[in-house]
Design an enzyme around this catalytic site. Structure first.
Site, mmCIF file in Angstrom:
data_model
loop_
_atom_site.group_PDB
_atom_site.id
_atom_site.type_symbol
_atom_site.label_atom_id
_atom_site.label_comp_id
_atom_site.label_asym_id
_atom_site.label_seq_id
_atom_site.Cartn_x
_atom_site.Cartn_y
_atom_site.Cartn_z
ATOM 1 N N LYS A 1 6.090 -16.492 5.619
ATOM 2 C CA LYS A 1 4.963 -16.827 6.498
ATOM 3 C C LYS A 1 5.393 -17.857 7.549
ATOM 4 O O LYS A 1 5.049 -17.744 8.722
ATOM 5 C CB LYS A 1 3.781 -17.362 5.668
ATOM 6 N N GLN B 1 -1.401 -21.584 -1.102
ATOM 7 C CA GLN B 1 -0.799 -20.407 -1.745
ATOM 8 C C GLN B 1 -1.244 -20.316 -3.212
ATOM 9 O O GLN B 1 -1.207 -21.301 -3.947
ATOM 10 C CB GLN B 1 0.737 -20.494 -1.640
ATOM 11 N N ASP C 1 -7.058 -17.522 5.339
ATOM 12 C CA ASP C 1 -6.877 -16.566 4.243
ATOM 13 C C ASP C 1 -8.171 -15.794 3.970
ATOM 14 O O ASP C 1 -8.169 -14.803 3.239
ATOM 15 C CB ASP C 1 -6.487 -17.305 2.956
HETATM 16 N N1 GUN Z 1 -1.095 -15.161 -3.336
HETATM 17 C C1 GUN Z 1 -0.917 -13.826 -3.234
HETATM 18 N N2 GUN Z 1 -1.361 -13.383 -2.045
HETATM 19 C C2 GUN Z 1 -1.847 -14.450 -1.388
HETATM 20 C C3 GUN Z 1 -2.438 -14.626 -0.094
HETATM 21 O O1 GUN Z 1 -2.649 -13.684 0.687
HETATM 22 N N3 GUN Z 1 -2.780 -15.902 0.218
HETATM 23 C C4 GUN Z 1 -2.587 -16.947 -0.622
HETATM 24 N N4 GUN Z 1 -2.965 -18.150 -0.230
HETATM 25 N N5 GUN Z 1 -2.041 -16.822 -1.821
HETATM 26 C C5 GUN Z 1 -1.677 -15.571 -2.197
#
Ligand code: GUN
Length: 292
Positions: free
Chosen positions: A52, A96, A119
């Site tokens: 990311k 995350q 998100d």
């Molecule tokens: N863990 C797995 N997928 C995601 C996501 O799209 N965002 C976040 N913050 N954590 C995750």
């Protein structure tokens, strides 16, 4: 069978975002700024976060990674979230998941300012999305919808079977596919651990979205000819022939399902890259709303 190529499509999307950033900055705006909180050292989470951050750099965003110990308390983590809420130099941020056991994810998500929740996990964003109002749509479902759109997949009146009801994929995906929009207007069935006759239901699907986190769960005998298959699974399976020591395996048994499918996403190179591109898109939207 045609591949739904998430790698190529996400590159197009990222090129479009990079152009948008250039124009945005040319108008004397500072670049969009995404922050990410990573708690602990979960291998998969470290990989995703790094991807990311790298994607931010590629499109001209600013990024900040905040790494915290896995012994952090819930109150301390929520304090970090509040700091980011108040920081005007940051347009959007993510925490995350998963988080360590001592922390309740819902409490942390609830502390995020919905305007910075790129998100799309805050109830305000999920609720607005369900009502077809402007909202940050969670990145994985948003990426899947974008992929279906860019390949002109017909969804209206189709039977879409979503496997899994997680808050970050299955649940929002089921809402997006059933709402009055394109992609959407599908008749949606959600399958989960209590579902009876799951293979029969999956066999009646025109579109399958598999998000259960069980490697090769969907097999060729469970699908009908001409099906469109989106595989969200990315389980790490030990593979000593790989430098990393593992390979990524989807929820769909590609070898037996792909000969029957009209379209199918590969793993890797399907949904994963689209998720990251959608996060960037949400952050761009957050930056545009700056000061509004
Ligand atoms: N863990 C797995 N997928 C995601 C996501 O799209 N965002 C976040 N913050 N954590 C995750």
């Amino acid at each position: 069978m045609r591949l739904l190529d998430g790698k190529e499509t996400s590159q197009q999307l990222r090129n479009e975002i990079a152009e948008e950033v250039e124009k945005f900055v040319a108008k004397d705006n500072r670049p969009p700024h995404l922050a990410a909180i990573l708690v602990g050292n979960n291998g998969a989470s470290v990989t995703y976060i790094n991807a990311k951050i790298k994607a931010c750099e590629e499109v001209g965003f600013a990024s900040t990674l905040i790494r915290l110990s896995d012994t952090i308390s819930q109150a301390e983590l929520i304090n970090e979230v509040k700091k980011l809420n108040a920081d005007e130099s940051i347009d959007g941020f993510i925490v995350q998941l998963p988080l360590p056991d001592q922390i309740r994810e819902d409490k942390v998500i609830m502390a995020i300012d919905p305007k910075k929740d790129v998100d799309g996990f805050h109830p305000q964003n999920l609720g607005r999305m369900a009502l077809n109002m402007h909202a940050f749509v969670p990145a994985t479902p948003a990426g899947i919808v974008e992929l279906l759109d860019r390949y002109n997949i017909e969804t209206g009146g189709k039977h879409c079977v979503v496997l899994g009801r997680s808050h970050i994929v299955g649940l929002p995906m089921s809402i997006l596919m059933s709402r009055n929009a394109y992609p959407g207007n599908s008749t949606v069935t959600i399958c989960h651990s209590h579902t009876r006759n799951l293979p029969d239901i999956v066999r009646s699907a025109d579109i399958i979205i598999a998000a259960v986190g069980r490697p090769k769960f969907v097999t060729g005998d469970m699908v009908k000819d001409g099906v469109v298959v989106v595989d969200v699974g990315i389980t790490r399976v030990v593979d000593t022939s790989k430098k990393s020591g593992y390979r990524l395996v989807g929820d769909v048994d590609f070898d037996t399902v792909s000969p029957k499918a009209a379209f199918i996403t590969p793993v890797p190179g399907g949904v994963g890259p689209m998720t990251i591109a959608s996060l960037l898109k949400n952050t761009m939207i957050a930056a545009r709303r700056r000061g509004v």
